[in-house]
Structures are given as structure tokens and as C-alpha cells.
Design an enzyme around this catalytic site. Structure first.
Site, PDB file in Angstrom:
ATOM      1  N   GLU A 199       0.836  -1.217   0.000  1.00  0.00           N
ATOM      2  CA  GLU A 199       0.000   0.000   0.000  1.00  0.00           C
ATOM      3  C   GLU A 199       0.865   1.258   0.000  1.00  0.00           C
ATOM      4  OE1 GLU A 199      -2.163   1.732  -1.303  1.00  0.00           O
ATOM      5  OE2 GLU A 199      -3.883   0.656  -0.502  1.00  0.00           O
ATOM      6  N   ASP A 279      -7.004   0.003  -3.975  1.00  0.00           N
ATOM      7  CA  ASP A 279      -8.101   0.971  -4.111  1.00  0.00           C
ATOM      8  C   ASP A 279      -8.803   0.828  -5.460  1.00  0.00           C
ATOM      9  OD1 ASP A 279      -6.176   1.886  -5.827  1.00  0.00           O
ATOM     10  OD2 ASP A 279      -5.859   3.812  -4.811  1.00  0.00           O
TER      11      ASP A 279
HETATM   12  O1  AHR Z   1       0.558   0.676  -3.313  1.00  0.00           O
HETATM   13  C1  AHR Z   1       0.277   0.918  -4.660  1.00  0.00           C
HETATM   14  C2  AHR Z   1      -1.154   1.328  -4.852  1.00  0.00           C
HETATM   15  O2  AHR Z   1      -1.404   2.580  -4.258  1.00  0.00           O
HETATM   16  C3  AHR Z   1      -2.187   0.459  -4.218  1.00  0.00           C
HETATM   17  O3  AHR Z   1      -2.430  -0.752  -4.886  1.00  0.00           O
HETATM   18  C4  AHR Z   1      -3.373   1.342  -4.286  1.00  0.00           C
HETATM   19  O4  AHR Z   1      -4.322   1.045  -3.288  1.00  0.00           O
HETATM   20  C5  AHR Z   1      -2.795   2.736  -4.121  1.00  0.00           C
HETATM   21  O5  AHR Z   1      -3.251   3.568  -5.140  1.00  0.00           O
END
Ligand code: AHR
Ligand code: AHR
Length: 480
Positions: A199, A279
């Protein structure tokens, strides 16, 4: 032993086991995935040919005959029933759509089966799981994916993610990422790389960026084993291997990210994502054949045994049929014009071109000049040509020029990649009419490839030698 038998025996059992192509337990006899057809919206489960065996792709072919199907569910073979379904809207992406079920035909274990071909806007998820690591618990995971179908957009992931499809902060994900997106510079080489999506970053080390200058990526190999394990507290490791041969290479094994807070301990939420970011950032593309998540950190010996099993299965083996236009036959297409009788249709830099291939050509050139005949993506009375070394990519026209591109499930793509064989216009060989421009035929012109009419406004429509240029010899494949 199959992968989840190996991990169970090692004391780190699978808590998720997803596969399009085969059983991941020798005792598994249930369904692999579910498809839904466009004509009437009805769904069907696709299972195995035998307990512990391979996908019954023939059941999909007959259920989807005359229409198209998408994959609507990937069953979890573990007792946890963590099935993946099409992902809903998230913090960074509108609701996804299901992947086309016929996009990625491959040979696995000598059987014709289908992988999952993810285009931008496609993804799968389970936000209500059982048994998956949360809040700093240890877990491992791997997937078999492809180095030939990747991009640099966020985020082709498989693994642990948020339960609300939103970015809830550092350490709330623990997923394998595979692609050419370099989040923290430097990344070495041109990828694609196996990274950890923890994340708010794709991590190659505790510092984010790669600290291993020999980690230059997998390159364009068609089948890749990608592996991540994380003890949830103070250690994670990344490995990859060629899923067709050899062992695993560890590209990182060390501390959790230390450049910002939240990763040590981890805060996994226990949802499972496939094909997007946490996300639902869904600009990424990728291929998925099989993957598992475990409870606890598997031993390196267990990982090695799993890789051996994957290699033993024979991903991407020859179909066993050559030289004809029958489905699954591997062919090369030879020009018949007098200029060019040792020249073949091959792809190069994503375009279709005509070039000389001989027995002393490189393996790459021979693979680039080999095609697998598939039922026409727009009509099964015609054919499509799948690339031998870029599974799920086909010859298609775009602005009348020929390219090798991944099948994205759109009607336009299906039509652009469908060619209808007919007797060679010169009286020899075979000509291939474009499905959606039926007066235009697959043609070479100045060693480039087009769909061309016999006379017309484009240079490649020249009537000179048109009948020869559109007549092809369907030949034995150059690739072994
Ligand atoms: O960590 C990379 C990305 O960042 C994740 O998959 C996403 O949730 C956020 O936009
Ligand atoms: O190649 C002709 C057309 O060009 C194709 O149908 C379409 O994909 C593009 O607009």
C-alpha cells in the site's frame, strides 16, 4: 504433490487457492471457475477433467458456442471458500468488468485450457474472507503470471488488500505486484518486476527502491512464477522463476519498509485482490493462471517444491498439432510471391511484418514466426492467430495495418483479429479475408503486413502482385 499439498505438509496450509487451469490439491474435484454468457446471461461452472487434474475447457467451449463468455467467479479450492468475483467500484476506479473467458488459450499439462487475461478495467476481489492473514499475521503467496502481458500502470496485484476497496493507509495491503511500474527509483533493467504492493508503494526492499542491481526483471518470458512472503512484523521476501524451467531466484529478503511508518508491523485487512490495486486502481494489465495464499510463512524448501511442481506441469507446451488450419494447430505462414518465398509472417516490436526465417534463425525469430490457430474470436467459422510466444496476443488489424496485441474482449478487437480462410487468390495456398472488411485480405507489402483490397486508395492496396501477396502457404511451425 500439488502446490497446496506441499504447503499443507510444510505446516503453512493454503487459505486461498485460485486456478483457471488445474487443481491445486491432488484431492480437489470441484469447480475451478464460473463463466457467464452474453446471449442469455446464464452461468456455468467449469470443473476438472479428473480429480486433481486439469480444466475441462471443452465444457466452456460448448457452453459459450455461438456467443461470448466472461469469467464471473474464480473458486477457492481451499476449505475457506474465498472465491473471487468481479470487483466493485473503489477509491480509484469504477466497477470492473469480467475478463473474456476465451482470450488466453494455453497448453498446460498437455491440455488445452484458458488462463485469465486482464485488460484495464478488469479485476476480481473477495472482501469477506476466512483464514487470510490480518493485522500483522504471517503469510505467503505465489501466482503464475506472464512476462509478455504487462504494463506500467497501477496495479496488477494478487494478494491481501483492503476490505473496502479504498486506500486505508500504509501496510494495509500485502500483495504480489507484477508489471513495469517503477514506483521508487531506481528499478534496474526494464522489468517486469515482482514487487510487493504493501500500500502506497510497490516495494523492492525496505527502502522502497531496488537495492539489488541484478534484479533486472523477468523479461518477456511467457510464464512466470511470482512469489511474496511476509511475516507481518519485520521481514518480507520476493522471489521469481521461469514457470517453464529452473528454480526460484530471491531478489529481496530483509526488513519491512522503514522509510515511512505503518509497515512494521503490517496492518493487513484480509481481503483478496486480483488484477487491480487495493483501491481498485485498474489501469494495469496482466495474465493469471494460478495462485495461492498461505497461513504462515512457507519454508524455502516448500517454495522450491511448488516451483518444481509448476515446471513439471509443462506450461505452454506444444499443442501436438501442426501445419493445418484446424483449431490448436501450430503453423507458420509463408509468402508465395516470387520475391519472398523464404519469408514468413512474424511479429517484431509489436507489429506484424514479413521476414526471412531459416533453420539457422534464432529461437526468438522462430517463435515470433509461429502462430497457434484458434477459433475466430468473432466467428468460429473463421480463425484467429494467437502468438506462440505471447500467449493471449493475436494478429489484428488497426487502421488496416497488422499488429500483435493482447485480446481485450471488445467487439472491435474480436473482429479485427478474425480472418476467414478461402482458396488462395493466385490459385495457390490460402487467402485470409478480414472478418469486418471482407474485401480486404491479409497482405504483405514492402515487408509490412496489412489488410488490403485489390486496388484502392492506400499504397498497400496496389493491384500489382496483389493476388500473390494475399496468397499464403500454411506451413509447419518454426518453433519446436
Ligand atoms: O501501493 C500501490 C497502490 O497505491 C495500491 O495498490 C493502491 O491502493 C494505491 O493507489
Ligand atoms: O483496421 C481498420 C479499423 O481501424 C479497425 O476495425 C479498427 O480497430 C481501427 O479503427
Amino acid at each position: 504433490s500439488l502446490p497446496c499439498d506441499v504447503y499443507a505438509a510444510a505446516g503453512t496450509p493454503c487459505v486461498a487457492a485460485h486456478s483457471m487451469v488445474r487443481a491445486l490439491y491432488s484431492s480437489y474435484s470441484g469447480s475451478l471457475y464460473q463463466v457467464q454468457r452474453a446471449s442469455d446471461g446464464v452461468t456455468a461452472n467449469i470443473g476438472l477433467l479428473a480429480t486433481g487434474g486439469y480444466a475441462n475447457a471443452a465444457a466452456q467451449n460448448s457452453f459459450c458456442a455461438g456467443t461470448t463468455c466472461i469469467v464471473t467467479r474464480i473458486y477457492d479450492q481451499s476449505s475457506k471458500h474465498n472465491d473471487l468475483t468481479v470487483e466493485g467500484a473503489g477509491g480509484a476506479g469504477a466497477a470492473d468488468v469480467g475478463a473474456p473467458a476465451d482470450a488466453l488459450p494455453v497448453t498446460v499439462g498437455g491440455h488445452q485450457v484458458y488462463g485469465l487475461e486482464i485488460s484495464a478495467g478488469m479485476g476480481y476481489r473477495d472482501n469477506s474472507t476466512s483464514g487470510v492473514a490480518t493485522n500483522g499475521a504471517a503469510e505467503g503467496m505465489y501466482m503464475v503470471t506472464s512476462g509478455t502481458h504487462v504494463n506500467g500502470s497501477c496495479c496488477f496485484d494478487y494478494g491481501n488488500a483492503e476490505t473496502n476497496n479504498k486506500d486505508t493507509g500504509n501496510g494495509h495491503m500485502d500483495a504480489i505486484n507484477f508489471g513495469t511500474e517503477c514506483w521508487f527509483s531506481p528499478c534496474y533493467g526494464s522489468g517486469p518486476w515482482v514487487q510487493a504492493d504493501l500500500e502506497n508503494g510497490l516495494f523492492e526492499s525496505n527502502l522502497g527502491y531496488s537495492t539489488n542491481s541484478s534484479s533486472t526483471g523477468t523479461g518477456a518470458i511467457p510464464f512466470v512464477t511470482a512469489l511474496l512472503k511476509n511475516n507481518g512484523q519485520d521481514h518480507f521476501a520476493l522471489k521469481w522463476g521461469n514457470a517453464q524451467s529452473g528454480g526460484l531466484t530471491t531478489t529481496y529478503s530483509g526488513g519491512e519498509p522503514s522509510t515511512s511508518s505503518g509497515y512494521s508491523p503490517m496492518h493487513q485487512e484480509g481481503a483478496i485482490v486480483l488484477g487491480t490495486g487495493g483501491d481498485n486502481s485498474n489501469g494495469s494489465i496482466g495474465s493469471f493462471f494460478e495462485g495461492v495464499m498461505t497461513s504462515g510463512i512457507p519454508t524455502d524448501a516448500a517454495d522450491d517444491a511448488v516451483q518444481s511442481n509448476i515446471v513439471s506441469v509443462g506450461y505452454g507446451g506444444a499443442t501436438g498439432s501442426t501445419g493445418s488450419l484446424d483449431s490448436a494447430s501450430e503453423i507458420s505462414l509463408k509468402a508465395t510471391t516470387s520475391c519472398c518465398t523464404t519469408d514468413y509472417v512474424r511479429h517484431q516490436n509489436n507489429a506484424g511484418v514479413l521476414s526471412a526465417i531459416t533453420s539457422s534463425s534464432s529461437a526468438l525469430d522462430k517463435n515470433d514466426a509461429t502462430w497457434i490457430v484458434r477459433p475466430g474470436l468473432a466467428s468460429s467459422s473463421c480463425v484467429s492467430f494467437e502468438s506462440r510466444n505471447y500467449p493471449g496476443d493475436y494478429l489484428r488489424h488497426y487502421n488496416y495495418k497488422i499488429y500483435r496485441q493482447p485480446m481485450d474482449g471488445t467487439t472491435t478487437y474480436r473482429q479485427d483479429a478474425t480472418f476467414c480462410p478461402t482458396a488462395g487468390k493466385s490459385g495457390t495456398g490460402t487467402s485470409f479475408a478480414s472478418y469486418n472488411y471482407p474485401t480486404k485480405y491479409l497482405r504483405h507489402y514492402n515487408y509490412n503486413l496489412y489488410i488490403a483490397s485489390d486496388g484502392g486508395s492506400n499504397a498497400w492496396d496496389s493491384a500489382t502482385s496483389w493476388t500473390d501477396d494475399v496468397s499464403w502457404a500454411v506451413s509447419s511451425p518454426w518453433a519446436p
